[in-house]
Scaffold this motif. Structure first.
Motif, short mmCIF file in Angstrom:
data_model
loop_
_atom_site.label_atom_id
_atom_site.label_comp_id
_atom_site.label_asym_id
_atom_site.label_seq_id
_atom_site.Cartn_x
_atom_site.Cartn_y
_atom_site.Cartn_z
N SER A 85 0.96 -0.80 -0.06
CA SER A 85 -0.27 -0.30 -0.01
C SER A 85 1.13 1.23 -0.30
O SER A 85 0.08 2.29 -0.67
N ARG A 86 1.96 1.35 0.70
CA ARG A 86 2.94 2.44 0.82
C ARG A 86 3.27 2.83 -0.54
O ARG A 86 3.57 3.36 -1.09
N ALA A 87 3.28 1.44 -1.16
CA ALA A 87 4.15 1.47 -2.74
C ALA A 87 3.24 1.93 -3.38
O ALA A 87 3.81 2.89 -4.37
N GLU A 88 2.18 1.73 -3.72
CA GLU A 88 0.96 2.51 -4.47
C GLU A 88 1.05 3.71 -3.65
O GLU A 88 0.76 4.70 -4.93
N THR A 89 0.61 3.80 -3.07
CA THR A 89 1.27 5.65 -2.23
C THR A 89 1.97 6.77 -3.19
O THR A 89 2.33 7.48 -3.34
N SER B 150 1.58 6.65 -6.47
CA SER B 150 1.08 8.21 -7.68
C SER B 150 1.25 9.36 -6.35
O SER B 150 0.80 9.79 -7.26
N PHE B 151 2.28 9.54 -6.07
CA PHE B 151 2.82 10.75 -6.24
C PHE B 151 3.31 11.70 -6.72
O PHE B 151 3.26 12.26 -6.89
N TYR B 152 3.76 10.40 -7.65
CA TYR B 152 4.98 10.93 -8.22
C TYR B 152 4.53 12.32 -9.74
O TYR B 152 5.44 13.06 -10.24
N VAL C 119 16.24 4.71 -10.00
CA VAL C 119 17.09 5.19 -8.91
C VAL C 119 15.87 5.55 -7.50
O VAL C 119 15.90 5.21 -6.59
N GLU C 120 14.76 6.53 -8.12
CA GLU C 120 14.56 7.66 -6.87
C GLU C 120 13.61 6.67 -6.36
O GLU C 120 13.67 6.58 -4.84
N TYR C 121 12.70 5.82 -6.91
CA TYR C 121 11.52 5.00 -6.65
C TYR C 121 11.90 3.58 -5.45
O TYR C 121 11.54 3.62 -4.05
#
Length: 318
Positions: free
Chosen positions: A87-91, A94-96, A126-128
């Motif tokens: 769920s954190r990964a999906e969040t 979604s912010f990018y 890198v960033e993700y």
């Protein structure tokens, strides 16, 4: 006489949605049976393969919020946060788009500096992954913290005999503080004239006694190489420390008793019925209004048009 409130002990999580057992909801809301509840709210009963009948947690809250009488009786809503790495990964993902809209130039520069022609490829490579690893580390720290709290509870249970504490009208109270080294739980024995830290060695707390108001604890004597009953007395101020929280008691003692500086940022308070250590840093925080916040948690709804006293009025030192 206070009626014990029925608490939900079981929650079912399906696709990040939280469900309560329908049978538990029936008991909480006061229905005679599951059938009568289902007749009143047929649309709320959820059936999943292999599971008992369920009610979604948000729908349960809606029932309470829509009924004033029920809200006044139950007072509390149920809110369970589902926190998984997925769920954190999906969040994060979604912010990018929002990040790129607000700081596209900065992200393009970071991608260029890292040797990427495509911002999207830089984010994926890198960033993700970096942010995901940070989230994973945060969840591990949280799990370690919960584990530490559970281990501390077991450790305290091993040190005391609750029947003995009840016999002598002594309460076990504690407070928690967290620093860079992790969670620390500071437990105390609290009674009439007694405020004694629960040390993890050299004291047989499970065999303590109270004789004529004095706290008597079998204590290890290195010369005798055995435990000998030692009388630690009691505070003659008349204060019953079991009627107050740890923080209230410590603030009272700081204001009314002397401490000895034993070095390494530690202060020791040892008087009749009183024995504990506290760091100088913590003492300063407690005495500084700018660094220490007074937070009062009150069960239910209070009408603050009328005066409320948290501790007895005569104890003006608190």
């Amino acid at each position: 006489m206070m009626v014990k409130e029925y608490l939900f002990k079981t929650r079912v999580i399906v696709e990040n949605k939280v469900f309560l057992l329908a049978e538990d909801v029936v008991k909480k809301l006061g229905y005679d049976s599951l059938k009568s509840f289902a007749n009143a709210f047929p649309e709320l009963i959820v059936e999943k393969n292999g599971l008992p009948k369920l009610v979604e947690e948000t729908k349960y809250n809606n029932i309470i919020l829509s009924d004033v009488e029920l809200s006044n009786r139950i007072k509390h809503l149920e809110y369970t946060r589902v926190d998984t790495l997925r769920s954190r990964a999906e969040t994060l993902r979604s912010f990018y788009p929002l990040k790129f809209m607000l700081a596209g130039g900065i992200m393009e520069r970071k991608a260029y500096d890292a040797g990427y022609e495509s911002v999207e490829k830089y984010i994926n490579d890198v960033e993700y992954p970096e942010e995901l690893n940070e989230e994973k580390a945060t969840m591990i720290r949280k799990a370690d913290l919960i584990s530490s709290m559970e281990n501390t509870k077991k450790k305290i249970d091993d040190l005391v005999d609750y029947d003995v504490l009840k016999k002598y009208k002594i309460k076990l109270i504690q407070y928690m503080h967290i620093n860079e080294h992790g969670l620390h739980v500071e437990p105390f024995l609290a009674g009439n004239g007694i405020f004694f830290a629960l040390y993890d060695s050299d004291y047989a707390f499970d065999e303590l006694k109270v004789i004529d108001g004095d706290l008597v604890i079998p204590t290890y004597d290195e010369y005798e190489d055995s435990f000998i009953e030692k009388n630690y007395g009691h505070d003659i101020s008349g204060r019953d420390y079991s009627n107050y929280s740890c923080i209230e008691n410590i603030l009272y003692i700081i204001s009314n008793k002397e401490f000895e500086d034993v070095g390494v940022d530690l202060m020791h308070c040892q008087h009749l019925g009183i024995d504990f250590y506290i760091s100088q840093t913590e003492m300063i925080k407690m005495l500084s209004p700018s660094q220490y916040s007074n937070i009062i948690l009150i069960d239910g709804v209070e009408d603050f048009e009328f005066s409320k006293y948290i501790t007895p009025l005569e104890d003006k030192s608190i």
